[in-house]
Design a protein around this motif. Structure first.
Motif, mmCIF file in Angstrom:
data_model
loop_
_atom_site.group_PDB
_atom_site.id
_atom_site.type_symbol
_atom_site.label_atom_id
_atom_site.label_comp_id
_atom_site.label_asym_id
_atom_site.label_seq_id
_atom_site.Cartn_x
_atom_site.Cartn_y
_atom_site.Cartn_z
ATOM 1 N N PHE A 36 0.846 -1.196 0.000
ATOM 2 C CA PHE A 36 0.000 0.000 0.000
ATOM 3 C C PHE A 36 0.875 1.237 0.000
ATOM 4 O O PHE A 36 2.012 1.229 0.496
ATOM 5 C CB PHE A 36 -0.953 0.024 1.213
ATOM 6 N N GLU A 37 0.350 2.284 -0.579
ATOM 7 C CA GLU A 37 1.051 3.578 -0.604
ATOM 8 C C GLU A 37 -0.008 4.643 -0.850
ATOM 9 O O GLU A 37 -0.789 4.536 -1.790
ATOM 10 C CB GLU A 37 2.094 3.591 -1.728
ATOM 11 N N LEU A 38 -0.014 5.657 0.003
ATOM 12 C CA LEU A 38 -1.030 6.708 -0.110
ATOM 13 C C LEU A 38 -0.373 8.080 -0.162
ATOM 14 O O LEU A 38 0.747 8.270 0.344
ATOM 15 C CB LEU A 38 -1.982 6.657 1.096
ATOM 16 N N VAL A 76 -3.247 12.545 2.869
ATOM 17 C CA VAL A 76 -4.349 11.788 3.489
ATOM 18 C C VAL A 76 -3.861 10.848 4.598
ATOM 19 O O VAL A 76 -4.637 10.052 5.127
ATOM 20 C CB VAL A 76 -5.158 10.977 2.439
ATOM 21 N N ARG A 126 -2.707 9.242 8.138
ATOM 22 C CA ARG A 126 -3.176 9.260 9.532
ATOM 23 C C ARG A 126 -4.674 9.484 9.665
ATOM 24 O O ARG A 126 -5.130 10.121 10.610
ATOM 25 C CB ARG A 126 -2.395 10.290 10.357
ATOM 26 N N GLN A 127 -5.419 8.975 8.708
ATOM 27 C CA GLN A 127 -6.886 9.019 8.826
ATOM 28 C C GLN A 127 -7.471 7.608 8.765
ATOM 29 O O GLN A 127 -8.665 7.436 8.547
ATOM 30 C CB GLN A 127 -7.483 9.874 7.706
ATOM 31 N N GLY A 128 -6.587 6.611 8.887
ATOM 32 C CA GLY A 128 -7.075 5.227 8.917
ATOM 33 C C GLY A 128 -7.356 4.617 7.555
ATOM 34 O O GLY A 128 -7.858 3.491 7.457
ATOM 35 N N TYR A 129 -7.009 5.317 6.461
ATOM 36 C CA TYR A 129 -7.341 4.791 5.135
ATOM 37 C C TYR A 129 -6.560 3.513 4.796
ATOM 38 O O TYR A 129 -7.110 2.580 4.208
ATOM 39 C CB TYR A 129 -7.095 5.842 4.053
ATOM 40 N N ALA A 130 -5.275 3.481 5.116
ATOM 41 C CA ALA A 130 -4.480 2.285 4.764
ATOM 42 C C ALA A 130 -5.004 1.067 5.510
ATOM 43 O O ALA A 130 -5.079 -0.037 4.945
ATOM 44 C CB ALA A 130 -3.002 2.517 5.069
ATOM 45 N N THR A 131 -5.385 1.259 6.743
ATOM 46 C CA THR A 131 -5.922 0.150 7.540
ATOM 47 C C THR A 131 -7.236 -0.329 6.925
ATOM 48 O O THR A 131 -7.445 -1.535 6.723
ATOM 49 C CB THR A 131 -6.139 0.633 8.994
ATOM 50 N N THR A 161 6.496 -6.971 3.314
ATOM 51 C CA THR A 161 7.868 -6.586 3.641
ATOM 52 C C THR A 161 7.856 -5.102 3.957
ATOM 53 O O THR A 161 7.104 -4.332 3.345
ATOM 54 C CB THR A 161 8.835 -6.845 2.476
ATOM 55 N N VAL A 162 8.665 -4.726 4.919
ATOM 56 C CA VAL A 162 8.631 -3.329 5.360
ATOM 57 C C VAL A 162 10.013 -2.929 5.888
ATOM 58 O O VAL A 162 10.682 -3.725 6.551
ATOM 59 C CB VAL A 162 7.513 -3.144 6.431
ATOM 60 N N ASN A 197 10.145 2.244 8.854
ATOM 61 C CA ASN A 197 8.828 2.671 8.376
ATOM 62 C C ASN A 197 7.758 2.386 9.451
ATOM 63 O O ASN A 197 6.994 1.427 9.377
ATOM 64 C CB ASN A 197 8.495 1.959 7.071
ATOM 65 N N ALA A 244 4.989 3.908 10.354
ATOM 66 C CA ALA A 244 3.564 3.972 9.998
ATOM 67 C C ALA A 244 3.118 2.662 9.346
ATOM 68 O O ALA A 244 2.069 2.106 9.684
ATOM 69 C CB ALA A 244 3.301 5.147 9.066
ATOM 70 N N ARG A 283 2.941 -0.166 11.766
ATOM 71 C CA ARG A 283 1.748 -0.010 12.620
ATOM 72 C C ARG A 283 0.497 -0.499 11.869
ATOM 73 O O ARG A 283 -0.340 -1.189 12.432
ATOM 74 C CB ARG A 283 1.619 1.464 13.019
ATOM 75 N N VAL A 284 0.377 -0.134 10.596
ATOM 76 C CA VAL A 284 -0.775 -0.596 9.806
ATOM 77 C C VAL A 284 -0.767 -2.132 9.756
ATOM 78 O O VAL A 284 -1.797 -2.776 9.992
ATOM 79 C CB VAL A 284 -0.749 -0.010 8.376
HETATM 80 C C1 LIG Z 1 2.102 3.422 5.373
HETATM 81 C C2 LIG Z 1 0.942 4.305 4.917
HETATM 82 C C3 LIG Z 1 0.246 3.680 3.732
HETATM 83 C C4 LIG Z 1 -0.039 4.440 6.087
HETATM 84 O O1 LIG Z 1 -1.213 5.091 5.620
HETATM 85 P P1 LIG Z 1 -2.263 5.744 6.630
HETATM 86 O O2 LIG Z 1 -3.572 5.841 5.904
HETATM 87 O O3 LIG Z 1 -1.687 6.967 7.212
HETATM 88 O O4 LIG Z 1 -2.380 4.601 7.769
HETATM 89 P P2 LIG Z 1 -3.450 4.532 8.946
HETATM 90 O O5 LIG Z 1 -3.976 5.896 9.224
HETATM 91 O O6 LIG Z 1 -4.425 3.443 8.621
HETATM 92 O O7 LIG Z 1 -2.565 4.031 10.164
HETATM 93 C C5 LIG Z 1 -1.306 4.627 10.436
HETATM 94 C C6 LIG Z 1 -0.869 4.256 11.834
HETATM 95 O O8 LIG Z 1 0.510 4.564 11.975
HETATM 96 C C7 LIG Z 1 0.667 5.530 13.001
HETATM 97 N N1 LIG Z 1 1.765 6.410 12.604
HETATM 98 C C8 LIG Z 1 1.849 7.120 11.464
HETATM 99 N N2 LIG Z 1 3.018 7.780 11.438
HETATM 100 C C9 LIG Z 1 3.651 7.462 12.581
HETATM 101 C C10 LIG Z 1 4.901 7.825 13.118
HETATM 102 N N3 LIG Z 1 5.732 8.634 12.462
HETATM 103 N N4 LIG Z 1 5.243 7.310 14.325
HETATM 104 C C11 LIG Z 1 4.393 6.479 14.986
HETATM 105 N N5 LIG Z 1 3.193 6.093 14.491
HETATM 106 C C12 LIG Z 1 2.849 6.596 13.308
HETATM 107 C C13 LIG Z 1 -0.671 6.228 13.087
HETATM 108 O O9 LIG Z 1 -0.829 6.850 14.347
HETATM 109 C C14 LIG Z 1 -1.607 5.038 12.894
HETATM 110 O O10 LIG Z 1 -1.670 4.206 14.024
HETATM 111 P P3 LIG Z 1 -2.875 4.314 15.100
HETATM 112 O O11 LIG Z 1 -4.157 4.085 14.363
HETATM 113 O O12 LIG Z 1 -2.565 3.267 16.100
HETATM 114 O O13 LIG Z 1 -2.823 5.715 15.674
HETATM 115 C C15 LIG Z 1 1.440 5.715 4.520
HETATM 116 O O14 LIG Z 1 2.188 6.240 5.591
HETATM 117 C C16 LIG Z 1 2.298 5.693 3.250
HETATM 118 O O15 LIG Z 1 1.791 5.743 2.153
HETATM 119 N N6 LIG Z 1 3.647 5.618 3.434
HETATM 120 C C17 LIG Z 1 4.558 5.588 2.285
HETATM 121 C C18 LIG Z 1 4.476 4.286 1.529
HETATM 122 C C19 LIG Z 1 4.762 3.105 2.387
HETATM 123 O O16 LIG Z 1 5.508 3.181 3.344
HETATM 124 N N7 LIG Z 1 4.130 1.974 2.030
HETATM 125 C C20 LIG Z 1 4.320 0.750 2.734
HETATM 126 C C21 LIG Z 1 5.547 0.054 2.271
HETATM 127 S S1 LIG Z 1 5.815 -1.427 3.247
#
Ligand SMILES: CC(C)(COP(=O)(O)OP(=O)(O)OC[C@H]1O[C@@H](n2cnc3c(N)ncnc32)[C@H](O)[C@@H]1OP(=O)(O)O)[C@@H](O)C(=O)NCCC(=O)NCCS
Length: 177
Positions: free
Chosen positions: A104-106, A110, A112-117, A138-139, A143, A145, A148-149
């Motif tokens: 996933f990648e967003l 957008v 931290r609004q729960g979309y990836a989850t 793989t992560v 990374n 965030a 955590r997802v």
């Molecule tokens: C990974 C990614 C898809 C997450 O998308 P998102 O919609 O923000 O994810 P969610 O909102 O569903 O959940 C994010 C969680 O990480 C936490 N989080 C985000 N950034 C954080 C940080 N810097 N430190 C600690 N926690 C963090 C949020 O608080 C949330 O957890 P919570 O619900 O327990 O509070 C987005 O950050 C992204 O596109 N990253 C770049 C691409 C990437 O890394 N892809 C994955 C490759 S493995």
């Protein structure tokens, strides 16, 4: 995923999102994802010094690579109708044969609004109903965030790690379906 019937479209729906095949007209969203990538991501996933991949190249890739129609789905918000990134599964050689990888990648705006989850849970249901029993992810260790997802949608990090002195350590996580 390979068992999508020819001519049928994958469309997954959640409360806020629709996940469906990419349209070539949305290549600019993919380009924006490329421009926003963390500098620690390896060079082959960054825009190069000559500006490649271009929007036109990404358009071409959407038209020709099946992954954009039945693997890594476009994530569209229902309320605004905009595409905010992708979520899906890909078959690759990193995990055991027949066990796809969740990805996933967003767009940053957008996060931290729960979309990836929300999107990942729909994709995991889709994988289960397509007959898969396990999915890998793989992560990078840095990374937070993404880790955590993965934890929120039920992945467990395994002992397997690949250390790269430049980019960081890749962690392998698994989720039984
Ligand atoms: C990974 C990614 C898809 C997450 O998308 P998102 O919609 O923000 O994810 P969610 O909102 O569903 O959940 C994010 C969680 O990480 C936490 N989080 C985000 N950034 C954080 C940080 N810097 N430190 C600690 N926690 C963090 C949020 O608080 C949330 O957890 P919570 O619900 O327990 O509070 C987005 O950050 C992204 O596109 N990253 C770049 C691409 C990437 O890394 N892809 C994955 C490759 S493995």
């Amino acid at each position: 995923m390979g068992d999508t019937a020819p001519g049928s479209e994958v469309v997954l729906e959640t409360s806020r999102l629709v996940l469906r095949p990419w349209r070539a007209t949305e290549a600019a969203v993919q380009r924006e994802l490329w421009t926003e990538r963390d500098p620690r991501v390896p060079a082959h996933r960054q825009i190069d010094a000559d500006g490649h991949p271009t929007v036109a190249e990404l358009e071409d890739s959407i038209r020709t690579h099946q992954v954009w129609s039945s693997g890594l789905l476009a994530v569209e918000r229902k309320a605004s109708g905009d595409v905010i990134g992708y979520c899906g599964v890909v078959d690759n050689e990193r995990g055991p044969a027949g066990e796809p990888e969740l990805a996933f990648e967003l767009l940053r705006r957008v996060w931290r609004q729960g979309y990836a989850t929300e999107a990942s849970l729909a994709v995991l249901d889709w994988a289960r109903s397509s007959g898969y029993e396990r999915v890998w992810a793989t992560v990078w260790d840095w990374n937070i965030a993404s880790r955590r997802v993965l934890a929120k949608v039920g992945f467990t990090e395994t002992e397997r790690k690949e250390v790269d002195p430049v980019h960081g350590t890749t962690l392998f996580a698994v989720r039984q379906l």
